[in-house]
Design a protein around this motif. Structure first.
Motif, PDB file in Angstrom:
ATOM      1  N   ARG A   1       0.832  -1.206   0.000  1.00  8.08           N
ATOM      2  CA  ARG A   1       0.000   0.000   0.000  1.00  8.08           C
ATOM      3  C   ARG A   1       0.866   1.256   0.000  1.00  8.08           C
ATOM      4  N   ALA A   2       2.079   1.146   0.533  1.00 10.80           N
ATOM      5  CA  ALA A   2       2.996   2.286   0.469  1.00 10.80           C
ATOM      6  C   ALA A   2       3.288   2.641  -0.986  1.00 10.80           C
ATOM      7  N   ALA A   3       3.448   1.620  -1.819  1.00  6.42           N
ATOM      8  CA  ALA A   3       3.698   1.876  -3.245  1.00  6.42           C
ATOM      9  C   ALA A   3       2.468   2.499  -3.903  1.00  6.42           C
ATOM     10  N   VAL A   4       1.301   2.047  -3.508  1.00  6.31           N
ATOM     11  CA  VAL A   4       0.068   2.598  -4.063  1.00  6.31           C
ATOM     12  C   VAL A   4      -0.097   4.059  -3.612  1.00  6.31           C
ATOM     13  N   LEU A   5       0.251   4.331  -2.365  1.00 11.20           N
ATOM     14  CA  LEU A   5       0.157   5.712  -1.870  1.00 11.20           C
ATOM     15  C   LEU A   5       1.161   6.623  -2.578  1.00 11.20           C
ATOM     16  N   ASP A   6       2.363   6.105  -2.794  1.00 12.22           N
ATOM     17  CA  ASP A   6       3.349   6.893  -3.554  1.00 12.22           C
ATOM     18  C   ASP A   6       2.818   7.224  -4.937  1.00 12.22           C
ATOM     19  N   TYR A   7       2.180   6.255  -5.554  1.00 10.30           N
ATOM     20  CA  TYR A   7       1.598   6.459  -6.893  1.00 10.30           C
ATOM     21  C   TYR A   7       0.494   7.517  -6.837  1.00 10.30           C
ATOM     22  N   ALA A   8      -0.368   7.410  -5.843  1.00 12.48           N
ATOM     23  CA  ALA A   8      -1.494   8.347  -5.740  1.00 12.48           C
ATOM     24  C   ALA A   8      -1.020   9.768  -5.462  1.00 12.48           C
ATOM     25  N   PHE A   9      -0.145   9.911  -4.482  1.00 10.63           N
ATOM     26  CA  PHE A   9       0.298  11.256  -4.104  1.00 10.63           C
ATOM     27  C   PHE A   9       1.351  11.812  -5.066  1.00 10.63           C
ATOM     28  N   GLY A  10       2.178  10.899  -5.612  1.00  6.33           N
ATOM     29  CA  GLY A  10       3.245  11.333  -6.499  1.00  6.33           C
ATOM     30  C   GLY A  10       2.781  11.495  -7.934  1.00  6.33           C
ATOM     31  N   SER A  11       2.522  10.381  -8.574  1.00  5.22           N
ATOM     32  CA  SER A  11       2.194  10.414 -10.008  1.00  5.22           C
ATOM     33  C   SER A  11       0.873  11.116 -10.290  1.00  5.22           C
ATOM     34  N   LEU A  12      -0.111  10.913  -9.428  1.00  4.76           N
ATOM     35  CA  LEU A  12      -1.448  11.438  -9.707  1.00  4.76           C
ATOM     36  C   LEU A  12      -1.747  12.759  -9.002  1.00  4.76           C
ATOM     37  N   GLY A  13      -0.905  13.158  -8.066  1.00  7.63           N
ATOM     38  CA  GLY A  13      -1.112  14.429  -7.382  1.00  7.63           C
ATOM     39  C   GLY A  13      -2.325  14.466  -6.472  1.00  7.63           C
ATOM     40  N   CYS A  14      -2.689  13.303  -5.934  1.00  7.74           N
ATOM     41  CA  CYS A  14      -3.832  13.280  -5.015  1.00  7.74           C
ATOM     42  C   CYS A  14      -3.495  14.038  -3.736  1.00  7.74           C
ATOM     43  N   GLN A  15      -4.525  14.539  -3.074  1.00  5.36           N
ATOM     44  CA  GLN A  15      -4.335  15.178  -1.774  1.00  5.36           C
ATOM     45  C   GLN A  15      -4.895  14.325  -0.650  1.00  5.36           C
ATOM     46  N   LYS A  16      -5.632  13.279  -1.037  1.00  4.62           N
ATOM     47  CA  LYS A  16      -6.219  12.406  -0.018  1.00  4.62           C
ATOM     48  C   LYS A  16      -6.457  11.026  -0.619  1.00  4.62           C
ATOM     49  N   VAL A  17      -6.190  10.007   0.213  1.00  6.71           N
ATOM     50  CA  VAL A  17      -6.539   8.636  -0.162  1.00  6.71           C
ATOM     51  C   VAL A  17      -7.396   8.070   0.957  1.00  6.71           C
ATOM     52  N   GLU A  18      -8.465   7.416   0.581  1.00 10.24           N
ATOM     53  CA  GLU A  18      -9.385   6.872   1.585  1.00 10.24           C
ATOM     54  C   GLU A  18      -9.479   5.363   1.461  1.00 10.24           C
ATOM     55  N   ALA A  19      -9.818   4.720   2.579  1.00  9.59           N
ATOM     56  CA  ALA A  19      -9.963   3.269   2.608  1.00  9.59           C
ATOM     57  C   ALA A  19     -10.779   2.911   3.844  1.00  9.59           C
ATOM     58  N   GLY A  20     -11.203   1.677   3.912  1.00  5.77           N
ATOM     59  CA  GLY A  20     -12.007   1.296   5.065  1.00  5.77           C
ATOM     60  C   GLY A  20     -11.858  -0.161   5.413  1.00  5.77           C
ATOM     61  N   CYS A  21     -12.401  -0.506   6.567  1.00  3.98           N
ATOM     62  CA  CYS A  21     -12.442  -1.908   6.989  1.00  3.98           C
ATOM     63  C   CYS A  21     -13.543  -2.041   8.039  1.00  3.98           C
ATOM     64  N   PHE A  22     -13.837  -3.256   8.394  1.00  3.13           N
ATOM     65  CA  PHE A  22     -14.816  -3.486   9.449  1.00  3.13           C
ATOM     66  C   PHE A  22     -14.108  -3.555  10.804  1.00  3.13           C
ATOM     67  N   SER A  23     -14.841  -3.174  11.839  1.00  3.96           N
ATOM     68  CA  SER A  23     -14.232  -3.113  13.173  1.00  3.96           C
ATOM     69  C   SER A  23     -13.769  -4.476  13.659  1.00  3.96           C
ATOM     70  N   SER A  24     -14.326  -5.542  13.114  1.00  2.00           N
ATOM     71  CA  SER A  24     -13.945  -6.891  13.525  1.00  2.00           C
ATOM     72  C   SER A  24     -12.688  -7.387  12.816  1.00  2.00           C
ATOM     73  N   ASN A  25     -12.220  -6.618  11.853  1.00  2.22           N
ATOM     74  CA  ASN A  25     -11.016  -7.007  11.115  1.00  2.22           C
ATOM     75  C   ASN A  25      -9.800  -6.396  11.814  1.00  2.22           C
ATOM     76  N   TYR A  26      -9.393  -7.010  12.907  1.00  2.00           N
ATOM     77  CA  TYR A  26      -8.334  -6.443  13.740  1.00  2.00           C
ATOM     78  C   TYR A  26      -7.005  -6.268  12.987  1.00  2.00           C
ATOM     79  N   PRO A  27      -6.609  -7.228  12.146  1.00  2.00           N
ATOM     80  CA  PRO A  27      -5.357  -7.013  11.400  1.00  2.00           C
ATOM     81  C   PRO A  27      -5.430  -5.784  10.485  1.00  2.00           C
ATOM     82  N   ALA A  28      -6.579  -5.539   9.877  1.00  2.00           N
ATOM     83  CA  ALA A  28      -6.703  -4.358   9.013  1.00  2.00           C
ATOM     84  C   ALA A  28      -6.626  -3.076   9.833  1.00  2.00           C
ATOM     85  N   VAL A  29      -7.278  -3.073  10.991  1.00  5.08           N
ATOM     86  CA  VAL A  29      -7.201  -1.897  11.866  1.00  5.08           C
ATOM     87  C   VAL A  29      -5.746  -1.636  12.231  1.00  5.08           C
ATOM     88  N   TYR A  30      -5.035  -2.723  12.563  1.00  7.78           N
ATOM     89  CA  TYR A  30      -3.612  -2.606  12.871  1.00  7.78           C
ATOM     90  C   TYR A  30      -2.865  -1.930  11.718  1.00  7.78           C
TER      91      TYR A  30
END
Lengths: 78, 178
Positions: free
Chosen positions: B109-138
């Motif tokens: 996801r670090a590579a995806v964020l670099d792509y979004a903020f770098g190549s595409l000039g995004c100012q925000k990236v959003e994502a989500g998970c369910f509260s029961s998905n403890y590894p994702a929250v981590y």
């Protein structure tokens, strides 16, 4: 709780067991940001063990607050 | 479009990547309980249609391929770019259990964020998970994402209504990481 153990000891022991790291190596300032063994699966074991000890599901606010030994301590002592 | 990290390669999936292996992930209860799909009902054709639904420009379905394992396909990153708002939406699935607990979402996801903020000039990236998905929250906490909102009792999982968590990574946060 064993009277010989402080609440901090209990939190460190819980985290150490989940991480597979001796409690002696888990400091009171240990966190997911500093301890390499604190990966996503270890984190899941920590949350599940807290829920087991409290005999209830954690709230979302409690789940997202767990990042270090102190937050584990605070939950166990709440 | 090809993103590379220390251990993984991310490239857009083609219909040829719709394998039985991919299907097995979607049908694995431990995987699909954290997805917004009825995994048990999925077919290879559904996967092909899902891949086709990504245009490769504003929506990309990246496959995650492990370098050390002969470029074995182990998961996906969905990516949607909203150019008007300089924003992107991402979602990760690690299907191969052998790679759970291996920090794959963090590294890739670090590579995806670099792509979004770098190549595409995004100012925000959003994502989500369910509260029961403890590894994702981590993974979100560990990577420095901000919890923006909680949709209460949003999804029924294993008999319990769980919350949906909405996280954001902002450009300045990503740029200031050490």
């Amino acid at each position: 709780m064993c009277p010989a153990l402080t609440a901090d000891d209990v939190a460190r022991a819980l985290v150490g067991a989940a991480l597979g790291v001796p409690m002696a190596q888990i400091g009171s300032d240990c966190s997911m940001f500093t301890e390499p063994a604190w990966d996503s699966l270890a984190h899941m074991r920590i949350v599940l063990e807290i829920e087991k000890r409290l005999n209830r599901s954690l709230t979302t606010e409690e789940i997202v607050a767990i990042t270090d030994v102190k937050s584990v301590h605070d939950l166990l002592c709440a | 479009m090809r993103l590379t990290t220390e251990r993984f390669i991310l490239r857009p999936l083609s219909e040829d990547d719709a394998s039985d292996r991919y299907l097995a992930w979607l049908r694995d209860p431990d995987v699909n309980r954290n997805l917004m799909v009825e995994g048990e009902k999925q077919t290879i054709d559904d996967i092909r249609a899902y891949i086709r639904a990504h245009d490769g420009e504003t929506s990309i379905l990246f496959g995650i391929f492990a370098k050390e394992d002969g470029e074995l396909h182990i998961g996906t990153h969905s990516f949607r770019h909203h150019p008007r708002d300089k924003r992107a939406t991402v979602g990760v699935m690690i299907g191969d259990r052998d790679y759970w607990g291996q920090q794959v979402p963090l590294e890739t996801r670090a590579a995806v964020l670099d792509y979004a903020f770098g190549s595409l000039g995004c100012q925000k990236v959003e994502a989500g998970c369910f509260s029961s998905n403890y590894p994702a929250v981590y993974n979100f906490k560990k990577q420095g994402w901000t919890l923006e909102g909680v949709l209460k009792r949003h999804r029924l999982i294993d008999g319990d209504f769980v919350d949906a968590l909405q996280f954001a990574m902002f450009r300045e946060t990503w740029d200031s990481r050490t």
